[in-house]
Design a protein around this motif. Structure first.
Motif, PDB file in Angstrom:
ATOM      1  N   ASP A   1       0.872  -1.163   0.000  1.00 61.84           N
ATOM      2  CA  ASP A   1       0.000   0.000   0.000  1.00 61.84           C
ATOM      3  C   ASP A   1       0.915   1.220   0.000  1.00 61.84           C
ATOM      4  N   TRP A   2       1.101   1.862  -1.138  1.00 69.91           N
ATOM      5  CA  TRP A   2       2.072   2.935  -1.294  1.00 69.91           C
ATOM      6  C   TRP A   2       1.778   4.119  -0.374  1.00 69.91           C
ATOM      7  N   ASP A   3       0.502   4.484  -0.236  1.00 65.68           N
ATOM      8  CA  ASP A   3       0.147   5.634   0.597  1.00 65.68           C
ATOM      9  C   ASP A   3       0.495   5.394   2.059  1.00 65.68           C
ATOM     10  N   ARG A   4       0.316   4.182   2.530  1.00 65.17           N
ATOM     11  CA  ARG A   4       0.603   3.869   3.922  1.00 65.17           C
ATOM     12  C   ARG A   4       2.093   3.994   4.213  1.00 65.17           C
ATOM     13  N   ASP A   5       2.952   3.594   3.253  1.00 68.78           N
ATOM     14  CA  ASP A   5       4.397   3.606   3.464  1.00 68.78           C
ATOM     15  C   ASP A   5       5.033   4.966   3.173  1.00 68.78           C
ATOM     16  N   SER A   6       4.276   5.910   2.632  1.00 67.74           N
ATOM     17  CA  SER A   6       4.875   7.167   2.199  1.00 67.74           C
ATOM     18  C   SER A   6       5.291   8.058   3.365  1.00 67.74           C
ATOM     19  N   THR A   7       4.830   7.784   4.590  1.00 64.53           N
ATOM     20  CA  THR A   7       5.208   8.627   5.724  1.00 64.53           C
ATOM     21  C   THR A   7       6.634   8.362   6.171  1.00 64.53           C
ATOM     22  N   SER A   8       7.162   7.192   5.899  1.00 70.18           N
ATOM     23  CA  SER A   8       8.531   6.857   6.296  1.00 70.18           C
ATOM     24  C   SER A   8       9.515   7.470   5.303  1.00 70.18           C
ATOM     25  N   GLN A   9      10.525   8.143   5.814  1.00 69.12           N
ATOM     26  CA  GLN A   9      11.554   8.735   4.966  1.00 69.12           C
ATOM     27  C   GLN A   9      12.750   7.796   4.786  1.00 69.12           C
ATOM     28  N   GLU A  10      12.704   6.620   5.413  1.00 64.85           N
ATOM     29  CA  GLU A  10      13.796   5.656   5.313  1.00 64.85           C
ATOM     30  C   GLU A  10      13.799   5.011   3.929  1.00 64.85           C
ATOM     31  N   PRO A  11      14.951   4.978   3.252  1.00 59.48           N
ATOM     32  CA  PRO A  11      15.002   4.289   1.957  1.00 59.48           C
ATOM     33  C   PRO A  11      14.853   2.787   2.158  1.00 59.48           C
ATOM     34  N   ARG A  12      14.080   2.166   1.290  1.00 58.93           N
ATOM     35  CA  ARG A  12      13.901   0.724   1.354  1.00 58.93           C
ATOM     36  C   ARG A  12      14.875   0.066   0.386  1.00 58.93           C
ATOM     37  N   GLU A  13      15.215  -1.174   0.650  1.00 54.65           N
ATOM     38  CA  GLU A  13      16.175  -1.876  -0.189  1.00 54.65           C
ATOM     39  C   GLU A  13      15.513  -3.028  -0.918  1.00 54.65           C
ATOM     40  N   LEU A  14      16.044  -3.341  -2.082  1.00 54.15           N
ATOM     41  CA  LEU A  14      15.611  -4.496  -2.852  1.00 54.15           C
ATOM     42  C   LEU A  14      16.566  -5.643  -2.584  1.00 54.15           C
ATOM     43  N   THR A  15      16.064  -6.855  -2.631  1.00 52.48           N
ATOM     44  CA  THR A  15      16.896  -8.032  -2.433  1.00 52.48           C
ATOM     45  C   THR A  15      16.859  -8.859  -3.704  1.00 52.48           C
ATOM     46  N   PHE A  16      18.035  -9.240  -4.210  1.00 54.60           N
ATOM     47  CA  PHE A  16      18.103 -10.067  -5.398  1.00 54.60           C
ATOM     48  C   PHE A  16      17.745 -11.500  -5.041  1.00 54.60           C
ATOM     49  N   VAL A  17      16.858 -12.089  -5.833  1.00 51.61           N
ATOM     50  CA  VAL A  17      16.494 -13.493  -5.661  1.00 51.61           C
ATOM     51  C   VAL A  17      16.652 -14.151  -7.026  1.00 51.61           C
ATOM     52  N   ASP A  18      17.480 -15.189  -7.097  1.00 48.36           N
ATOM     53  CA  ASP A  18      17.675 -15.845  -8.386  1.00 48.36           C
ATOM     54  C   ASP A  18      16.402 -16.596  -8.782  1.00 48.36           C
ATOM     55  N   GLU A  19      16.297 -16.911 -10.051  1.00 43.19           N
ATOM     56  CA  GLU A  19      15.072 -17.492 -10.595  1.00 43.19           C
ATOM     57  C   GLU A  19      14.722 -18.837  -9.956  1.00 43.19           C
ATOM     58  N   ALA A  20      15.701 -19.683  -9.710  1.00 41.90           N
ATOM     59  CA  ALA A  20      15.434 -20.999  -9.116  1.00 41.90           C
ATOM     60  C   ALA A  20      14.828 -20.850  -7.718  1.00 41.90           C
ATOM     61  N   THR A  21      15.377 -19.940  -6.933  1.00 39.11           N
ATOM     62  CA  THR A  21      14.839 -19.710  -5.575  1.00 39.11           C
ATOM     63  C   THR A  21      13.439 -19.124  -5.659  1.00 39.11           C
ATOM     64  N   PHE A  22      13.236 -18.208  -6.572  1.00 44.71           N
ATOM     65  CA  PHE A  22      11.925 -17.584  -6.744  1.00 44.71           C
ATOM     66  C   PHE A  22      10.856 -18.653  -7.022  1.00 44.71           C
ATOM     67  N   TRP A  23      11.109 -19.496  -8.024  1.00 44.39           N
ATOM     68  CA  TRP A  23      10.111 -20.485  -8.421  1.00 44.39           C
ATOM     69  C   TRP A  23       9.968 -21.597  -7.372  1.00 44.39           C
ATOM     70  N   SER A  24      10.974 -21.849  -6.585  1.00 43.48           N
ATOM     71  CA  SER A  24      10.857 -22.908  -5.571  1.00 43.48           C
ATOM     72  C   SER A  24       9.913 -22.502  -4.419  1.00 43.48           C
ATOM     73  N   ASN A  25       9.612 -21.221  -4.325  1.00 43.97           N
ATOM     74  CA  ASN A  25       8.706 -20.747  -3.281  1.00 43.97           C
ATOM     75  C   ASN A  25       7.234 -20.807  -3.686  1.00 43.97           C
ATOM     76  N   PHE A  26       6.947 -21.298  -4.890  1.00 43.71           N
ATOM     77  CA  PHE A  26       5.549 -21.365  -5.323  1.00 43.71           C
ATOM     78  C   PHE A  26       5.051 -22.776  -5.342  1.00 43.71           C
TER      79      PHE A  26
END
Length: 71
Positions: A46-71
């Protein structure tokens, strides 16, 4: 047809002059910079809910095999 010259990216003024002489130059209108904080967008949150925080958020790299193994 044969190649008579190579034009490289640092020669923007040469490219513009050639296109002007051929009647093909169409300068782009200047655009304003994008508004808002575009460092990260999480489509699942929910973008509006998170917009009050000024802290930068980070992205985490997930390789394709790990991604698909979680489904």
């Amino acid at each position: 047809m044969k190649i008579v010259a190579f034009i490289e990216p640092p020669q923007g003024d040469v490219i513009e002059e050639i296109l002007r002489r051929c009647g093909l130059w169409c300068p782009a209108a200047p655009r304003a910079p994008p508004s808002g904080d575009l460092r990260m967008h999480d489509a699942d949150s929910d973008w509006d809910r998170d917009s009050t925080s000024q802290e930068p958020r980070e992205l985490t790299f997930v390789d394709e095999a790990t991604f698909w193994s979680n489904f």
